[in-house]
Motif scaffolding. Structure first.
Motif, PDB file in Angstrom:
ATOM      1  N   LEU A   1     -42.493  -2.615  28.507  1.00 46.26           N
ATOM      2  CA  LEU A   1     -42.636  -1.650  27.411  1.00 46.26           C
ATOM      3  C   LEU A   1     -43.904  -0.812  27.552  1.00 46.26           C
ATOM      4  CD1 LEU A   1     -41.583  -3.833  24.358  1.00 46.26           C
ATOM      5  CD2 LEU A   1     -40.293  -1.973  25.392  1.00 46.26           C
TER       6      LEU A   1
ATOM      7  N   LYS B   1     -41.112   5.993  27.952  1.00 40.78           N
ATOM      8  CA  LYS B   1     -39.746   6.280  27.541  1.00 40.78           C
ATOM      9  C   LYS B   1     -39.740   6.738  26.088  1.00 40.78           C
ATOM     10  CE  LYS B   1     -37.727   2.871  30.606  1.00 40.78           C
ATOM     11  NZ  LYS B   1     -36.893   1.699  30.710  1.00 40.78           N
ATOM     12  N   THR B   2     -38.602   7.257  25.680  1.00 39.24           N
ATOM     13  CA  THR B   2     -38.448   7.667  24.282  1.00 39.24           C
ATOM     14  C   THR B   2     -38.306   6.441  23.404  1.00 39.24           C
ATOM     15  OG1 THR B   2     -36.044   7.738  24.384  1.00 39.24           O
ATOM     16  CG2 THR B   2     -37.215   9.749  25.040  1.00 39.24           C
ATOM     17  N   GLY B   3     -38.399   6.632  22.106  1.00 37.65           N
ATOM     18  CA  GLY B   3     -38.262   5.533  21.161  1.00 37.65           C
ATOM     19  C   GLY B   3     -36.918   4.845  21.271  1.00 37.65           C
ATOM     20  N   LYS B   4     -35.843   5.634  21.415  1.00 36.29           N
ATOM     21  CA  LYS B   4     -34.507   5.064  21.516  1.00 36.29           C
ATOM     22  C   LYS B   4     -34.391   4.208  22.779  1.00 36.29           C
ATOM     23  CE  LYS B   4     -29.625   6.260  21.532  1.00 36.29           C
ATOM     24  NZ  LYS B   4     -28.635   7.319  21.440  1.00 36.29           N
ATOM     25  N   GLU B   5     -34.885   4.729  23.891  1.00 34.59           N
ATOM     26  CA  GLU B   5     -34.835   3.980  25.149  1.00 34.59           C
ATOM     27  C   GLU B   5     -35.674   2.711  25.059  1.00 34.59           C
ATOM     28  OE1 GLU B   5     -36.243   7.045  27.759  1.00 34.59           O
ATOM     29  OE2 GLU B   5     -34.221   7.527  28.437  1.00 34.59           O
ATOM     30  N   THR B   6     -36.824   2.833  24.405  1.00 38.69           N
ATOM     31  CA  THR B   6     -37.698   1.663  24.248  1.00 38.69           C
ATOM     32  C   THR B   6     -37.009   0.594  23.407  1.00 38.69           C
ATOM     33  OG1 THR B   6     -39.660   3.064  24.426  1.00 38.69           O
ATOM     34  CG2 THR B   6     -39.966   0.878  23.472  1.00 38.69           C
ATOM     35  N   ARG B   7     -36.356   0.978  22.322  1.00 38.45           N
ATOM     36  CA  ARG B   7     -35.642   0.018  21.485  1.00 38.45           C
ATOM     37  C   ARG B   7     -34.509  -0.650  22.265  1.00 38.45           C
ATOM     38  NH1 ARG B   7     -36.707   4.088  17.808  1.00 38.45           N
ATOM     39  NH2 ARG B   7     -34.651   5.031  18.051  1.00 38.45           N
ATOM     40  N   GLN B   8     -33.823   0.135  23.078  1.00 36.28           N
ATOM     41  CA  GLN B   8     -32.763  -0.432  23.904  1.00 36.28           C
ATOM     42  C   GLN B   8     -33.348  -1.443  24.904  1.00 36.28           C
ATOM     43  OE1 GLN B   8     -30.961   3.082  25.541  1.00 36.28           O
ATOM     44  NE2 GLN B   8     -29.499   3.307  23.837  1.00 36.28           N
TER      45      GLN B   8
END
Length: 119
Positions: A42, A47-54
């Protein structure tokens, strides 16, 4: 025989405690390793927030899978140790039975010799 049983029981308890300690260390190491990998991934990946959450979801799933696998391995080892203890106990009981039978035979032979000497 009670002394032997006590010694054997103490040895079994010591071995069991050692196996449990090893299993705990293994599970802890797997969990810590998974968490460290997830955090490093992480922090080092832009990465974007969405990618990070994924990625977080994916890493949590991987970590939980590692913990499950570790628990399964610990369970397998525990069953293996239990089977080894049962086998050793059976062999020990057979050995004790054989010793008692030989002792009884010797006592009977001594008794017969004493009767023969008296006659």
């Amino acid at each position: 025989m009670k002394l032997l049983d006590t010694i054997k029981e103490a040895k079994r308890k010591k071995e069991r405690a050692k196996k449990i300690k090893t299993a705990k260390k293994l599970a802890t190491a797997a969990t810590v390793g998974s968490a460290a990998g997830a955090i490093a991934g992480l922090l080092l990946a832009p990465k974007t927030g969405k990618e990070t959450r994924q990625d977080i979801a994916k890493n949590v799933k991987a970590a939980s899978e590692n913990v499950r696998n570790s628990a399964a391995n610990v369970k397998e080892k525990a069953v293996e140790v239990q089977n080894n203890i049962k086998t050793a106990l059976k062999k020990t009981n057979k050995l004790i039975k054989d010793i008692n039978e030989k002792k009884a035979q010797k006592e009977e032979k001594i008794e017969q010799e004493q009767k023969a000497d008296e006659e």
